[in-house]
Design a protein around this motif. Structure first.
Motif, short mmCIF file in Angstrom:
data_model
loop_
_atom_site.label_atom_id
_atom_site.label_comp_id
_atom_site.label_asym_id
_atom_site.label_seq_id
_atom_site.Cartn_x
_atom_site.Cartn_y
_atom_site.Cartn_z
N HIS A 110 1.38 -1.51 -0.08
CA HIS A 110 0.08 -0.57 -0.32
C HIS A 110 0.70 1.09 -0.66
CE1 HIS A 110 0.70 -1.05 4.54
NE2 HIS A 110 0.90 0.45 4.69
N THR A 111 2.29 0.86 0.41
CA THR A 111 2.88 2.21 0.37
C THR A 111 3.06 2.63 -1.34
OG1 THR A 111 4.56 1.02 -0.07
CG2 THR A 111 4.07 1.29 2.27
N GLU A 112 3.60 4.42 -0.45
CA GLU A 112 3.14 5.03 -2.36
C GLU A 112 4.04 4.83 -3.44
OE1 GLU A 112 2.99 9.35 -1.02
OE2 GLU A 112 2.26 8.87 0.56
N ASP A 113 5.03 4.50 -2.90
CA ASP A 113 6.38 4.25 -3.91
C ASP A 113 5.56 3.33 -5.24
OD1 ASP A 113 8.11 5.07 -2.11
OD2 ASP A 113 9.08 3.07 -1.81
N ASN A 114 4.09 2.49 -4.21
CA ASN A 114 3.45 1.28 -5.49
C ASN A 114 3.14 2.19 -6.86
OD1 ASN A 114 5.24 -0.67 -4.35
ND2 ASN A 114 3.38 -0.94 -3.48
N PHE A 115 2.85 3.39 -6.02
CA PHE A 115 1.32 3.89 -7.40
C PHE A 115 2.25 5.23 -7.10
CE2 PHE A 115 -0.44 2.23 -3.93
CZ PHE A 115 -1.82 0.94 -4.69
N LYS A 116 3.47 5.09 -8.47
CA LYS A 116 4.30 6.53 -8.47
C LYS A 116 3.50 6.70 -9.63
CE LYS A 116 9.24 5.84 -6.35
NZ LYS A 116 10.06 5.76 -6.79
N LYS A 176 -10.91 10.36 7.15
CA LYS A 176 -10.80 9.67 6.37
C LYS A 176 -9.81 8.54 5.56
CE LYS A 176 -14.03 13.22 4.89
NZ LYS A 176 -13.49 14.40 3.72
N LEU A 177 -10.05 7.58 4.91
CA LEU A 177 -9.07 6.81 4.17
C LEU A 177 -8.61 7.10 3.41
CD1 LEU A 177 -11.46 3.60 4.07
CD2 LEU A 177 -9.50 3.66 6.45
N LYS A 178 -7.05 6.71 3.56
CA LYS A 178 -6.43 7.05 2.18
C LYS A 178 -6.64 6.17 0.77
CE LYS A 178 -1.80 7.46 0.81
NZ LYS A 178 -0.66 6.23 1.31
N SER A 179 -7.17 6.05 -0.15
CA SER A 179 -6.69 5.25 -1.46
C SER A 179 -6.24 5.40 -2.22
CB SER A 179 -8.34 5.25 -1.85
OG SER A 179 -9.57 5.82 -0.62
N SER A 180 -5.50 4.95 -3.47
CA SER A 180 -4.45 5.29 -3.95
C SER A 180 -4.71 3.37 -4.55
CB SER A 180 -3.05 4.79 -3.38
OG SER A 180 -2.45 4.51 -2.35
N CYS A 181 -4.51 4.24 -6.26
CA CYS A 181 -5.06 3.68 -7.05
C CYS A 181 -3.50 4.24 -8.30
CB CYS A 181 -6.41 3.13 -7.96
SG CYS A 181 -6.62 4.78 -8.82
N LYS A 182 -3.71 2.19 -9.22
CA LYS A 182 -3.55 2.53 -10.41
C LYS A 182 -3.59 1.77 -11.21
CE LYS A 182 2.18 2.26 -11.94
NZ LYS A 182 3.33 2.03 -11.55
N LEU A 183 -4.11 2.77 -12.65
CA LEU A 183 -4.63 2.25 -13.25
C LEU A 183 -4.33 1.37 -14.73
CD1 LEU A 183 -7.12 4.19 -14.38
CD2 LEU A 183 -7.65 2.53 -13.22
#
Lengths: 389, 205
Positions: free
Chosen positions: A288-294, B3-10
């Motif tokens: 979930h760390t930010e490195d993976n979503f660069k 709030k929850l932190k969301s991240s995504c990579k398409l």
């Protein structure tokens, strides 16, 4: 039924591939003994590892439980390997069903790691004949772009190296499993690191390609898999398909593979070490760390950072381009037009306008040094511009 | 309330038509969509597409819980995809668990929505899932407590983007009607943020 979903390789594609090979070129611009870039990432849990070899992606997770040992080996732990061809990886893979391919991959991985006794099973024994640890490595293939085996073997080894099992104590009668908070978990003892290295063989050994892609895999006559460890010992050898290979070719391929094995093992050890250090520093680790979503959106963050990143990258590219105006680098540096200069040894004589006279550099990794006209005394290095997107 | 932190990579996978690496808090999943593809003979429907959902746990074979997740994902996706546009075909939605920190189902559903959007398949609406928890001390939070036995109840709601109405509700544990209503209104607020996030991540792509 699943046959309908399978992507077939057409004669056209096969012919084109063979034509390229006869010109000593590969479709993705690699040289014949070049491998795709390898990347390892670790999850938050011990023993969870995500490996990508080019576009082939695999997730491995090691888990453990206490079992009764086999009666034939009362003082040895158990190691199970299970590879799962996830329907995510290719549309024709079926969930929860064994196919010919999955059985073959499983057996090869077992041959490479289990039969070569890479994991010290005796250290997994808690009490002879009664209780031993059973380790299980689950490998999920996420994206199938050729050469699943190499990727899976790297993921499995990295996962086993990364994994730690809870400590167990015995006070005469009872066994107590200590949680990770109570006592430091114990890493698995691994004697040596055997990795699989696969080559695709065309025309009875005329062309041997390292780390074949999906198309190359599909149109190859045979596949040669070599299991090697860091001591340059052969742990597994498998030739699948139909090709009449001279023993000398196999031997020379094995010796080529040894250098690759060393590189891969170093990479595994290095990334596991880096991850362990990060954990010790109590930094946040995991997928979930930010490195993976660069270069992608993170919730709550403004879009500006992303744009500036992009701009910076563009600037870098401009700098990376050779300054000489007459020099054009086409496609990852594999083909280059170079102007005529005095230094004839390292420069080719090519007409800038004719596309037919491209000169093919067989190994794009080689850096070519050339001297520009004597007025400017600096040396321009035409490195292959990688990661250019 | 944090709030929850969301991240995504398409588009992280090359084979599927749509794929995403999605994480909410510490829960991470990979989702992929194939579709419309050739349907199995016994599953093909004459008037609409059949939605196949697969949920893969990180280790071991899929158990009863994973089957439940699978059926939730299938039902929600079926409601959102314009299935009538693709008769006699299948839409395959695959979710792979990478890391679980409690809100696995909602994370899987959000990832499924992003993967469907990434694949470009026709949809009637978007959907967003939000999970919230009731602590032992009756407080309502989005992030699960570190200790699992501190959770008294868990709610998971799925909303659609057109009418902002509820399309699925899943609960676990014991709670009062009041608490359910509180959780519902809280999640409804949060889902607006999720839709915002979906739209932003698509425009960036």
């Amino acid at each position: 039924m699943s046959k309908v979903r399978e992507t077939l390789i057409t004669n056209c594609e096969r012919k084109f591939l063979m034509k390229c090979l006869s010109e000593w070129r590969r479709l993705d611009g690699r040289s014949f003994d070049e491998f795709r870039p390898l990347e390892l990432k670790f999850g938050k849990q011990w023993g969870s590892c995500y490996v990508s070899l080019g576009n082939t992606k695999v997730l491995a997770q090691t888990s453990c439980e206490i079992q009764q040992p086999k009666s034939s080996r009362p003082s040895e732990g158990i190691l199970n390997i299970n590879i799962e061809l996830n329907p995510l990886a290719a549309p024709h893979f079926e969930a929860g069903r064994q196919s010919e391919l999955s059985v073959q991959l499983n057996r090869l991985l077992e041959k490479c790691v289990k039969d070569s006794k890479a994991v010290d099973l005796e250290s997994l024994c808690i009490k002879t004949n009664e209780k031993v640890w059973a380790l299980k490595v689950d490998i999920n293939v996420l994206n199938h772009e050729g050469n699943i085996l190499d990727c899976a073997s790297i993921a499995m080894l990295a996962s086993l190296t990364h994994f730690r099992r809870p400590d167990v104590t015995c006070d005469g009668e009872e066994f107590i499993i200590h949680s990770y908070q109570q006592r430091d978990p114990i890493p698995t003892v691994i004697h040596h690191y055997p990795v699989c290295i696969t080559y695709a063989i065309f025309n009875g050994g005329e062309y041997i390609l390292a780390d074949p892609s999906l198309l190359e895999e599909g149109s190859a006559d045979a596949m040669l898999t070599i299991g090697l460890n860091g001591f340059k010992e052969l742990c597994a050898l498998h030739l699948g398909g139909k090709a009449e290979l001279a023993p000398s070719i196999i031997l020379s391929t094995v010796s080529k593979a040894t250098s690759r094995a060393t590189v891969v093992i170093e990479e595994i050890k290095k990334s596991v070490k880096a991850d362990t250090e990060q954990r010790q520093e109590k930094a946040s680790v995991g997928f979930h760390t930010e490195d993976n979503f660069k270069t992608t959106l993170v919730f709550g963050q403004s879009l500006d950072t992303w744009h500036t990143n992009k701009k910076k990258r563009n600037k870098k590219h401009k700098k990376a381009q050779p300054q000489s105006q007459n020099t054009v680098v086409i496609d990852k540096g594999s083909v280059e037009h170079v102007p005529q200069t005095e230094n004839k040894k390292e420069v080719w004589d090519v007409d800038n306008n004719s596309d037919d006279d491209l000169i093919i550099v067989e190994k794009p990794k080689v850096q070519i040094e050339l001297l520009t006209d004597s007025e400017e005394d600096d040396v321009v290095i035409l490195g292959p511009v990688k990661n250019k997107k | 309330m944090s709030k929850l932190k969301s991240s995504c990579k398409l588009g992280i996978l090359s084979r599927p038509d749509g794929s995403v690496l999605f994480s909410q808090d510490e829960t991470t999943v990979v989702a992929g969509v194939y579709g419309p593809v050739e349907s199995k003979a016994n599953k093909a429907l004459v008037e609409k597409a059949c939605v196949e959902a697969h949920f893969r746990p990180k280790s071991g074979l899929p158990g009863v819980k994973d089957r439940l997740n699978e059926s939730i994902i299938r039902n929600v996706c079926e409601a959102a995809i314009a299935t009538a546009m693709y008769p006699r075909t299948s839409v395959v939605v695959v979710i792979q668990e990478m890391q679980n920190n409690g809100q696995l189902i909602s994370c899987a559903l959000n990832a499924a929505c992003l993967a469907l959007l990434d694949s470009g398949i026709d949809m009637k609406c978007m959907f967003a899932a939000v999970t919230c928890f009731i602590h032992k001390d009756e407080s309502l939070v989005f992030t699960p407590p570190i200790n699992e036995d501190q959770v008294k109840a868990m709610f998971m709601f799925v909303f659609d983007s057109v009418e902002k109405s509820i399309i699925a509700s899943h609960t676990d544990g014991s709670f009062s009607v009041e608490q359910y209503k509180d959780a519902l209104s809280l999640c409804k607020e949060e889902c607006a943020n999720m839709f915002d996030f979906f739209k932003k991540s698509l425009t960036i792509k």
